[in-house]
Every structure is written in C-alpha cells, then in structure tokens.
Design a protein around this motif. Structure first.
Motif, PDB file in Angstrom:
ATOM      1  N   LYS A  11       0.827  -1.211   0.000  1.00 38.35           N
ATOM      2  CA  LYS A  11       0.000   0.000   0.000  1.00 38.35           C
ATOM      3  C   LYS A  11       0.859   1.259   0.000  1.00 38.35           C
ATOM      4  O   LYS A  11       0.485   2.279  -0.601  1.00 38.35           O
ATOM      5  N   ASN A  12       2.019   1.216   0.651  1.00 41.08           N
ATOM      6  CA  ASN A  12       2.927   2.363   0.651  1.00 41.08           C
ATOM      7  C   ASN A  12       3.559   2.558  -0.724  1.00 41.08           C
ATOM      8  O   ASN A  12       3.683   3.691  -1.212  1.00 41.08           O
ATOM      9  N   LEU A  13       3.957   1.457  -1.346  1.00 40.75           N
ATOM     10  CA  LEU A  13       4.545   1.531  -2.682  1.00 40.75           C
ATOM     11  C   LEU A  13       3.539   2.123  -3.667  1.00 40.75           C
ATOM     12  O   LEU A  13       3.879   2.989  -4.489  1.00 40.75           O
ATOM     13  N   GLU A  14       2.313   1.666  -3.596  1.00 45.59           N
ATOM     14  CA  GLU A  14       1.261   2.185  -4.469  1.00 45.59           C
ATOM     15  C   GLU A  14       1.032   3.672  -4.227  1.00 45.59           C
ATOM     16  O   GLU A  14       0.891   4.459  -5.179  1.00 45.59           O
ATOM     17  N   LYS A  15       0.976   4.062  -2.969  1.00 41.24           N
ATOM     18  CA  LYS A  15       0.732   5.469  -2.636  1.00 41.24           C
ATOM     19  C   LYS A  15       1.800   6.361  -3.250  1.00 41.24           C
ATOM     20  O   LYS A  15       1.475   7.379  -3.892  1.00 41.24           O
ATOM     21  N   HIS A  16       3.057   5.995  -3.092  1.00 42.03           N
ATOM     22  CA  HIS A  16       4.148   6.826  -3.601  1.00 42.03           C
ATOM     23  C   HIS A  16       4.133   6.885  -5.129  1.00 42.03           C
ATOM     24  O   HIS A  16       4.299   7.973  -5.719  1.00 42.03           O
ATOM     25  N   ILE A  17       3.966   5.745  -5.774  1.00 44.04           N
ATOM     26  CA  ILE A  17       4.047   5.713  -7.239  1.00 44.04           C
ATOM     27  C   ILE A  17       2.852   6.424  -7.861  1.00 44.04           C
ATOM     28  O   ILE A  17       3.009   7.203  -8.820  1.00 44.04           O
ATOM     29  N   TYR A  18       1.663   6.195  -7.334  1.00 42.73           N
ATOM     30  CA  TYR A  18       0.489   6.867  -7.899  1.00 42.73           C
ATOM     31  C   TYR A  18       0.568   8.376  -7.693  1.00 42.73           C
ATOM     32  O   TYR A  18       0.080   9.147  -8.532  1.00 42.73           O
ATOM     33  N   TYR A  19       1.201   8.809  -6.616  1.00 42.07           N
ATOM     34  CA  TYR A  19       1.375  10.258  -6.409  1.00 42.07           C
ATOM     35  C   TYR A  19       2.391  10.821  -7.396  1.00 42.07           C
ATOM     36  O   TYR A  19       2.113  11.805  -8.101  1.00 42.07           O
ATOM     37  N   LEU A  20       3.557  10.224  -7.457  1.00 40.91           N
ATOM     38  CA  LEU A  20       4.640  10.765  -8.281  1.00 40.91           C
ATOM     39  C   LEU A  20       4.359  10.652  -9.773  1.00 40.91           C
ATOM     40  O   LEU A  20       4.815  11.484 -10.556  1.00 40.91           O
ATOM     41  N   ALA A  21       3.618   9.613 -10.169  1.00 46.25           N
ATOM     42  CA  ALA A  21       3.362   9.372 -11.590  1.00 46.25           C
ATOM     43  C   ALA A  21       1.964   9.808 -12.014  1.00 46.25           C
ATOM     44  O   ALA A  21       1.499   9.417 -13.088  1.00 46.25           O
ATOM     45  N   ASP A  22       1.328  10.626 -11.219  1.00 49.83           N
ATOM     46  CA  ASP A  22       0.022  11.168 -11.592  1.00 49.83           C
ATOM     47  C   ASP A  22       0.184  12.218 -12.697  1.00 49.83           C
ATOM     48  O   ASP A  22       1.220  12.890 -12.776  1.00 49.83           O
ATOM     49  N   ASP A  23      -0.827  12.368 -13.530  1.00 48.74           N
ATOM     50  CA  ASP A  23      -0.772  13.389 -14.582  1.00 48.74           C
ATOM     51  C   ASP A  23      -0.520  14.783 -14.016  1.00 48.74           C
ATOM     52  O   ASP A  23       0.090  15.630 -14.681  1.00 48.74           O
ATOM     53  N   ALA A  24      -0.985  15.020 -12.785  1.00 51.42           N
ATOM     54  CA  ALA A  24      -0.811  16.336 -12.162  1.00 51.42           C
ATOM     55  C   ALA A  24       0.654  16.685 -11.951  1.00 51.42           C
ATOM     56  O   ALA A  24       1.007  17.866 -11.855  1.00 51.42           O
ATOM     57  N   MET A  25       1.529  15.659 -11.922  1.00 53.83           N
ATOM     58  CA  MET A  25       2.964  15.901 -11.736  1.00 53.83           C
ATOM     59  C   MET A  25       3.675  16.163 -13.056  1.00 53.83           C
ATOM     60  O   MET A  25       4.859  16.488 -13.067  1.00 53.83           O
ATOM     61  N   LYS A  26       2.968  16.010 -14.176  1.00 49.93           N
ATOM     62  CA  LYS A  26       3.459  16.387 -15.508  1.00 49.93           C
ATOM     63  C   LYS A  26       4.861  15.860 -15.817  1.00 49.93           C
ATOM     64  O   LYS A  26       5.678  16.533 -16.451  1.00 49.93           O
ATOM     65  N   GLY A  27       5.128  14.653 -15.341  1.00 52.12           N
ATOM     66  CA  GLY A  27       6.375  13.992 -15.715  1.00 52.12           C
ATOM     67  C   GLY A  27       7.609  14.415 -14.943  1.00 52.12           C
ATOM     68  O   GLY A  27       8.711  13.962 -15.261  1.00 52.12           O
ATOM     69  N   ARG A  28       7.467  15.302 -13.947  1.00 51.56           N
ATOM     70  CA  ARG A  28       8.557  15.661 -13.039  1.00 51.56           C
ATOM     71  C   ARG A  28       9.827  16.103 -13.772  1.00 51.56           C
ATOM     72  O   ARG A  28      10.951  15.787 -13.380  1.00 51.56           O
ATOM     73  N   GLY A  29       9.663  16.842 -14.860  1.00 50.80           N
ATOM     74  CA  GLY A  29      10.822  17.311 -15.607  1.00 50.80           C
ATOM     75  C   GLY A  29      11.682  18.260 -14.790  1.00 50.80           C
ATOM     76  O   GLY A  29      11.164  19.074 -14.008  1.00 50.80           O
ATOM     77  N   THR A  30      12.989  18.177 -14.962  1.00 51.41           N
ATOM     78  CA  THR A  30      13.915  19.028 -14.210  1.00 51.41           C
ATOM     79  C   THR A  30      13.594  20.501 -14.439  1.00 51.41           C
ATOM     80  O   THR A  30      13.418  20.941 -15.576  1.00 51.41           O
ATOM     81  N   GLY A  31      13.537  21.257 -13.343  1.00 49.48           N
ATOM     82  CA  GLY A  31      13.258  22.688 -13.401  1.00 49.48           C
ATOM     83  C   GLY A  31      11.792  23.040 -13.304  1.00 49.48           C
ATOM     84  O   GLY A  31      11.453  24.215 -13.132  1.00 49.48           O
TER      85      GLY A  31
END
Length: 315
Positions: free
Chosen positions: A24-44
C-alpha cells in the motif's frame, strides 16, 4: 504458565518492532509521483520541486537528519543538452536524509526522482510526443517508492543497525546523472565513510523469466561473500553483473571507487514513453525485490570488518 505468557509478550513485542515492506505504501508513492498532475517531473518544473518536497516530507516524518545544504535539499543547476531550448539551464536539487546509528560506516541508498516531463527536454522514445506528459511510473517513481519504504523500515524498526544510512533522492538523472555527480563532487557527507551504495532505477516491471538485474557484483570483494548468504529460492529471481558502470546514478559513486549494487528490472515497451503509468507497475514483484535488497543489506552487516573497497576495481 507465567513463562509462557512472558514468551508471548516478547514475541508480540518483536512483531511490533518488525517493519515489513507494505504494498500500500509503494502504491501510494508511485500513484502520487506518476500522476498526470505531476506532468512527468521534468527538471526545473514546479512539479519536480513538488516531488522533492514530497520526499523531504517523508524524510522528516521518518525523523531522518537533514543532510543537504538547505535542510534536506542540495541545490544545483543542470543543463538540457539533447534539444535546443531557451531555458537550457534548470534549477534542480537532491534530497538527502541521514539515519545516524553512530556507526563508523554508512550505506548509501539512492534513486532518482526526476523524469522527462512533457517530452520537451529530449529523450522521449515516442513519436510526436512533444507536449505530452511522460509519467515515469517505472522510471523512476518505482525506485523512489523503494527508497522511501526502506527509509521507513530502517528508521522505524526500533533496532540500531551496525551502519548508518544515507538516503538520497537524486535530481536531474535524466539529463546525464547530474544530481549524483554533483553530490559526489560536493559531498555533504564524508565519502571515505561510505561502505557501499545501493541504487534503484526502474524496479517496477519485473520479467519473471529473466529476473531482476543486480549490477556491480564485481565492485567489492565483499559482495561474493554477501551473496553466499542469500538463498535464491527464498527471493525473486535475480542475476548479477560484474561491472559497476551503467546508465544510472551508481556510476557516479563507482567512479569515486565506492562499491555499488544497481537493481534494475530492464527495459520495456513503455520506457521513456507517455504510457509508463502507475497501473502497469507489478507491485507484488516490487515488494519482493525490496525484500531481496533488505536481505543483501542485512547480510552486509555481517561483513563490517571486511574491506569493501577494492583498489583494483577501476583498473
């Protein structure tokens, strides 16, 4: 009867102190970081900074010591080189937390948290992908989830390991290992005290026929002894590679003659494409990979008197 009751309480106490990998912790972190709202976490990007803040929040929750230059953060600049953009110089940061067990030696556990954003900084493998979000669930939200879960386990298990732990989430890996190279050249911790480094990059899409790759077996004479303690039948399938270099952040440590192990489940059709999404991660196998990593880490405790550094490793 009294002895039996006491034994039960001791057993319950040991179980309460034990910390296990939680899907459940792994899912929580990945779904948060890889959500569309994070827009791919591009540098800058502001989303990249938001991801760094998320990691720092958990480091603080786990009561790790802040070992950046600004709290948990170590800021630096990274340059986009693969494509021409007007803002080629980007603000970036590493996130660094330290579990101090007052030991002589330290193990670094690392993973990069950036990805390639909306396809505007280069490296996309998809056609016509400019402006499309690349979520990077496997690459490398999976590694960050592993990093955070190991930080939780070792900081909350009520045990005092014979080593310290330095947990580092690297920025700007996708721009050329920039964050990890910046750290080893501007260390906030004495590199001579680092016994070895474990890196996780793309550990979420296990091919069960080939298993998880563990690169860096030959970077320390201690690893042969450590892996003799591992009973393969008890863990996910794996294979080892001798070389320490490779396309991820362990390379930066290897180049400083620090032994490394790099866990990686290999490429797939969604690599560096907009389709690398959270629902495609194999969470059960990710948990099993982390259990293997824990076994390797804890086997290394027994080798604390063995010299890990092999002065001939780069020759």
């Amino acid at each position: 009867m009294r002895t039996a009751i006491l034994s039960i309480f001791i057993l319950l106490g040991l179980q309460a102190n034990a910390q296990e990998v939680e899907i459940k912790n792994l899912e929580k972190h990945i779904y948060y970081l890889a959500d569309d709202a994070m827009k791919g976490r591009g540098t800058g990007s502001k989303q990249n900074k938001k991801a760094a803040k998320y990691i720092a929040k958990h480091f603080k929750k786990y009561q790790l010591d802040a070992l950046g230059t600004d709290g948990f953060y170590q800021d630096f600049k990274a340059k986009v080189r693969k494509v021409k953009v007007t803002d080629s110089i980007r603000e970036a940061r590493n996130v660094i937390g330290f579990l101090n067990n007052n030991a002589e030696k330290t193990i670094v556990i690392g993973a990069h948290y950036d990805h390639i954003g909306e396809g505007k900084q280069g490296s996309s493998r998809a056609e016509n992908s400019y402006g499309i979000i690349h979520n990077g669930a496997d690459d490398n939200a999976s590694g960050v989830a592993g990093l955070l879960e190991l930080a939780r386990i070792y900081s909350q298990n009520k045990e005092k390991e014979p080593v310290n732990f330095l947990f580092i989430a690297f920025g700007a890996e996708e721009l050329g290992l920039v964050g990890s190279r910046y750290f080893v050249n501007n260390p906030t911790y004495d590199l001579s005290k680092i016994q070895w480094m474990l890196n996780m990059d793309m550990i979420g899409r296990l091919n069960k026929e080939t298993g998880v790759s563990i690169i860096g077996y030959g970077t320390s004479p201690a690893f042969e002894t450590i892996f003799k303690e591992i009973q393969p039948e008890n863990f996910v399938k794996f294979y080892t590679g001798y070389e320490g270099r490779g396309g991820s952040d362990q390379t930066s440590f290897y180049e400083k003659e620090i032994p490394v192990l790099f866990f990686h489940t290999g490429g797939h059709d969604d690599y560096h494409k907009p389709t690398d999404d959270a629902e495609k991660v194999d969470y059960a196998s990710l948990k099993n990979i982390l259990n293997l990593e824990k076994a390797v880490i804890e086997s290394s405790f027994k080798q604390h008197e063995m010299p890990f550094r092999n002065t001939d490793q780069n020759k």
